[in-house]
Motif scaffolding. Sequence first.
Motif, PDB file in Angstrom:
ATOM      1  N   LEU A 175       0.822  -1.234   0.074  1.00 28.44           N
ATOM      2  CA  LEU A 175       0.032  -0.015   0.093  1.00 28.44           C
ATOM      3  C   LEU A 175       0.782   1.335  -0.009  1.00 28.44           C
ATOM      4  O   LEU A 175       0.496   2.309   0.406  1.00 28.44           O
ATOM      5  N   GLY A 176       2.057   1.277  -0.430  1.00 25.86           N
ATOM      6  CA  GLY A 176       2.970   2.311  -0.262  1.00 25.86           C
ATOM      7  C   GLY A 176       3.460   2.799   0.838  1.00 25.86           C
ATOM      8  O   GLY A 176       4.060   4.091   0.695  1.00 25.86           O
ATOM      9  N   GLN A 177       3.504   1.854   1.827  1.00 28.67           N
ATOM     10  CA  GLN A 177       4.055   2.411   3.122  1.00 28.67           C
ATOM     11  C   GLN A 177       5.326   2.661   3.203  1.00 28.67           C
ATOM     12  O   GLN A 177       5.747   3.234   4.269  1.00 28.67           O
ATOM     13  N   GLU A 217      -0.871   0.800  10.777  1.00 31.06           N
ATOM     14  CA  GLU A 217      -1.102  -0.631  10.219  1.00 31.06           C
ATOM     15  C   GLU A 217      -0.188  -0.583   8.814  1.00 31.06           C
ATOM     16  O   GLU A 217       0.552  -1.694   8.705  1.00 31.06           O
ATOM     17  N   SER A 218      -0.447   0.425   8.019  1.00 36.60           N
ATOM     18  CA  SER A 218      -0.196   0.298   6.667  1.00 36.60           C
ATOM     19  C   SER A 218       0.188   1.813   6.104  1.00 36.60           C
ATOM     20  O   SER A 218      -0.060   2.028   4.994  1.00 36.60           O
ATOM     21  N   HIS A 219       0.280   2.744   7.074  1.00 45.43           N
ATOM     22  CA  HIS A 219       0.778   4.252   6.748  1.00 45.43           C
ATOM     23  C   HIS A 219       1.669   4.726   7.638  1.00 45.43           C
ATOM     24  O   HIS A 219       2.152   4.105   8.646  1.00 45.43           O
ATOM     25  N   THR A 220       2.400   5.828   7.052  1.00 48.79           N
ATOM     26  CA  THR A 220       3.628   6.357   7.926  1.00 48.79           C
ATOM     27  C   THR A 220       3.530   7.786   7.855  1.00 48.79           C
ATOM     28  O   THR A 220       3.115   8.226   6.859  1.00 48.79           O
ATOM     29  N   GLN A 274      -1.138   3.789   3.121  1.00 45.86           N
ATOM     30  CA  GLN A 274      -2.709   3.363   3.069  1.00 45.86           C
ATOM     31  C   GLN A 274      -3.517   4.692   3.303  1.00 45.86           C
ATOM     32  O   GLN A 274      -3.277   5.493   4.222  1.00 45.86           O
ATOM     33  N   ALA A 275      -4.503   5.119   2.398  1.00 45.70           N
ATOM     34  CA  ALA A 275      -5.304   6.299   2.694  1.00 45.70           C
ATOM     35  C   ALA A 275      -6.822   5.991   2.692  1.00 45.70           C
ATOM     36  O   ALA A 275      -7.572   7.063   2.586  1.00 45.70           O
ATOM     37  N   LEU A 295      -3.917   9.634   6.356  1.00 41.72           N
ATOM     38  CA  LEU A 295      -2.867  10.563   5.789  1.00 41.72           C
ATOM     39  C   LEU A 295      -3.319  11.878   5.881  1.00 41.72           C
ATOM     40  O   LEU A 295      -2.422  12.903   5.781  1.00 41.72           O
ATOM     41  N   GLY A 296      -4.420  12.320   6.132  1.00 46.08           N
ATOM     42  CA  GLY A 296      -4.663  13.793   6.294  1.00 46.08           C
ATOM     43  C   GLY A 296      -4.651  14.455   5.142  1.00 46.08           C
ATOM     44  O   GLY A 296      -4.634  15.669   5.240  1.00 46.08           O
ATOM     45  N   LEU A 297      -4.618  13.830   3.893  1.00 49.37           N
ATOM     46  CA  LEU A 297      -4.628  14.351   2.815  1.00 49.37           C
ATOM     47  C   LEU A 297      -5.895  14.352   1.988  1.00 49.37           C
ATOM     48  O   LEU A 297      -6.568  13.565   2.241  1.00 49.37           O
ATOM     49  N   THR A 298      -6.143  15.421   0.956  1.00 50.68           N
ATOM     50  CA  THR A 298      -7.389  15.634   0.394  1.00 50.68           C
ATOM     51  C   THR A 298      -7.373  14.875  -0.940  1.00 50.68           C
ATOM     52  O   THR A 298      -7.090  15.636  -1.951  1.00 50.68           O
TER      53      THR A 298
END
Length: 951
Positions: free
Chosen positions: A63-65, A93-96, A110-111, A116-119
């Motif tokens: 998931l690109g983590q 779990e799968s984000h940084t 993962q988003a 991720l707090g991204l729009t």
Amino acid sequence: MLCWGNASYGQLGLGGIDEEIVVAPRKCEFFNGRVVRDVGCGQRHTVFLLGDGTVYTCGCNDLGQLGHEKARKKPEQVVALDAQNIIAVSCGESHTLALNDKGQVFAWGQATDGQLGLTNIEDCIRVPRTVKCLSEAHIVQVTCGYRHSLALSRKGQIFSWGQNRYGQLGLGKEGNGVSTPQVIQSLLGIPFAQIAAGGAHSFGLTLSGAVFGWGRNKFGQLGLNDDKDRCFPSLLKTLRSQKVVYICCGEDHTAALTKEGGVFTFGAGGYGQLGHNTTNHEVNPRKVFELMGNVVTQIVCGRQHSLAFIPSSGKIDSFGLGGNGQLGTRSTCNRKSPAPVKGQWRVYNDSTPIDTEAEPFYCVKRIYAGGDQSFAHCQCPQNGCPPEDLRFQKSDRHILTLNEDLIQKWLSHGHGRLSPEITAEIDLVFSSASCLNGSFLSLSYPDHYSTSSKCSGVDASIARILFHRLIQPEYPCISQQVAASLEKNLIPSLSSSPPDIEALRLYLTLPQCPLFSDPNMYITLAIPFAKAVISLKCAPIKVLENWWSRLDPAVFQGLMELYKEVVVYLLRMLKVGIPPSEHRIFNCFLSICLNFLEILHSVNERAGQITHYDKFYIHELEELVDIRSDYITWIQQQVFSMGMDSQVTLCKYPFIFDAQAKTTLLQTDAVIQMQMAVDQAQRQNLSSFFLPGGVAESVHPCLILIVRRENVVGDTMEVLRKSKNVDYKKPLKVIFVGEEAVDAGGVRKEFFLLIMKELLHPKYGMFRYYEESRLIWFADKTFEDVDLFHLVGVVCGLAIYNLTIIELHFPVALYKKLLKKMCTLEDLKELMPDVGRSLQQLLDYSENDVEDTFCLNFTITVENFGATEVLELVPNGMNISVNNHNRQDFVNAYVDYIFNKSVAPLFNAFYAGFHKVCGGKVLELFQPNELQAMVIGSTTYDWKELEKELF
């Protein structure tokens, strides 16, 4: 760097090894010669932050983590962050998340839940992006739950975003995730030191060790004595007194580290991850007794395992799930209690010679865990660098607080125009309740970790010193910026219901700022601040009052003097003259300050007078206010129930009137009542002319006492017995039979002298004289009718009402009882000094057992007419011994007997007679000592000489 646990996705960073499980610590060659600053562990990936601010990742990248597309089994640099100086990382779990030195947050992985707090609308982000919503917040900490994220700003705000199925965002609702970082409003004003997140639960830890938790609680991982989820932050009351300094979370369990190095765990325990030698879940924080006797300085939680580092031995203990080797015990068995991680550990300052040919030793600097993997950042023993201690937070991960170093920094750059950086810092501190509430923390006993409703945790004296160091005439730009931030941002944002007692500290410290004492700032700072105080709801104002009552008297008096000055300032403005359009707002200002002083006065009284009550007097009132007019307005407001918008009357706040002003009020009240009584008599006389049957007997407008000198008591009683209550309110006129003198005051004075001479004569036996104090009190046994006591009360009332001083040497206790105030041991000391001293010695005695030393029971010995009598102070008092535990009760009962029980019918008659003449609102304005001065004047005299003169 040593690592162990699940290696199936390459998350241990060991390169091309084939093992999926590493059951004992193994050296990761990649980090040879590199300094590791931080490690973040996800479910299947790991992030390494090096000392130079570069970021490396390894493990699963579905998931690109990892933030890159390079080989996954050995750490590879996240090149997209190469230009950033990263200071902290955290994995979900799968984000940084990564945080740079400018307070900016970067996110990837993962988003799907907005973590991720991204729009964006993508399921995952493979290249780190800036969380733009936080760009202006200057973040100092980030932490990740499985699918949610938290951030702590330098200003003390906690932001949350991502999945919210269990309320783990703390926003007051469950369900839909939030993709944009949101401030947790219910925590504003609290000075936080740390944030932490577990699988689906979250925590905030304050600078003074208060722990707030929210989110999933199925296993009790919030420590709130139940298994109900929380969508609002809740205080863990059981941990408040434990001095918690660090907290960490696993998937469904939590661990807390205390200042003394103790460990508490709670939540899911099915694999032994709580370390209590059981697999039970714990809904309350429970101390890990197996670690007691050791000072733990680091704790970390993996998904279902825990690690603890003990520097005295240099060893790491592990417990919980071991199926993937994450315990490092060379086994895949679970452990229910702490057991050492296998390895050649050495204490960092151990001077024992090292065998260079033996297996290498390692000194632990920092431990990490997450998912099913564990890490230990180690160093060679010869380096001699001490391990990190999580009980002491790094300065770059702290909210900004006002301290000596920061003030010195500002002052050194504060001449002339301020730089944008200094301006921003000053504005940040003085706009943030959190920053100010975290400042000036007390390090003495009790220190700030003992913060409670009785202990503020701050040192108001230190606050005063630092504020005076900051606010100086030589630095006008600093003063202007502080004032602007307080006026425009901080004070308007203060809540009437702060979320915690730590959010109340600024109410103690802010008034120490010299700006509050500047008359130019009264309207913009001092008065709005007072409004914020009086707007506080019942619970917080009670806490603040408790804190005020424990202030150093000089600090308390300084606060009181400040608002007295504000009141005088407002009264001068009103007297000089202000536009009619501003009268309403100035009356509002005046009401706010007087209400503030009223709260302080109540605190002062309840605390047994921190400062003497006369310190509240505003002596300028007589020159600034028409006291008589104010009193009349006050009476009218009460009679006609005027609304809240009516004029402010100072009589509502009697504690600010000095004795002279109160005398003026009493005179005004007497004149009003006398005039009303005279007018009533005249109306009655006028109407009687029109009654059928002839002219009725006229009513005299004065209370006429025609008495014979030789029978002054009997004649007075006869006249008063025939008088109606309304007659007592008329002006008093005394006529001695056979004398032509006109009563212009002198005759009245002589009358009071004669009648008191008679009533105090020993032949009546109404009062007892105490030799040591030269005071009199009611005789508990007398043969006289209570009517005589009623007469004495009436005479005292008439004297006050007619503004005549009489020589009546009662103790202050009499005037306390007339004003319905409690008598105390201090009053007994005044009347009976020897007895009072003995009772005080009883209370203070600490050498041996009170019962054996004093041999007292709950009785009192009294003498009447030469006979001695033993009376019980309480039922069965003869059989109740006075001991260490009940001696205060004995003293209270003794005082109550002397001033209340023994003289109840006699005093009640006196009270009724006194209030028949002098009752009313005006009497409530007086303190007991002031009322005493009204009766006997301020002249001191020798009782023995008076007795000779009278008898």
